[in-house]
Enzyme design. Structure first.
Site, PDB file in Angstrom:
ATOM      1  N   SER A 293      63.446  25.820  39.177  1.00  0.00           N
ATOM      2  CA  SER A 293      64.292  26.413  37.884  1.00  0.00           C
ATOM      3  C   SER A 293      65.245  27.394  38.495  1.00  0.00           C
ATOM      4  CB  SER A 293      62.948  26.884  36.844  1.00  0.00           C
ATOM      5  OG  SER A 293      62.345  27.841  37.617  1.00  0.00           O
TER       6      SER A 293
ATOM      7  N   TYR B 221      66.692  24.283  35.278  1.00  0.00           N
ATOM      8  CA  TYR B 221      66.262  24.472  33.849  1.00  0.00           C
ATOM      9  C   TYR B 221      66.021  25.761  33.886  1.00  0.00           C
ATOM     10  CZ  TYR B 221      61.523  24.049  35.737  1.00  0.00           C
ATOM     11  OH  TYR B 221      60.292  24.210  36.670  1.00  0.00           O
TER      12      TYR B 221
END
Length: 114
Positions: free
Chosen positions: A25, A58
């Site tokens: 991430s 993300y």
């Protein structure tokens, strides 16, 4: 039919950390996430201005001023690199004609200028 349009971007953020041992991430200052209209766990593209890398990951929420690439993505940046964090939205052509993306410019401390 829908098309993919720029939803928002955080422009010229400075990478503050790169954590290879985290699961994955990008950690982003929670206030910047809100200003850009992005959401935690939303898919984003990262564009590294310094080295030309472009990759997807993300979002997870971070502390004030934090921009940290985690996991494998940590290999694609260096601390101090400038990045553009981009989100997209699917919409109809009619919606796209009237849509205005949110652009958040930041300073060297990753503070929003707007």
């Amino acid at each position: 039919m829908t098309i993919s349009m720029l939803q928002s971007k955080i422009h010229r953020a400075t990478v503050t950390d790169a954590n290879l041992n985290y699961v994955g991430s990008i950690t982003i200052d929670e206030e910047l996430i809100k200003k850009a209209g992005m959401l935690e766990f939303q898919k984003v593209d990262i564009l590294d201005i310094n080295n030309g890398e472009r990759f997807s990951t993300y979002i997870i929420k971070g502390k004030k001023g934090e921009i940290c690439l985690n996991g494998a993505a940590a290999r694609k940046v260096c601390i101090g690199d400038l990045v553009i964090i981009v989100s997209y939205a699917q919409m109809s052509t009619d919606e796209a004609l009237n849509f205005k993306p949110k652009i958040v410019h930041v300073n060297s401390k990753n503070e929003a200028l707007e």
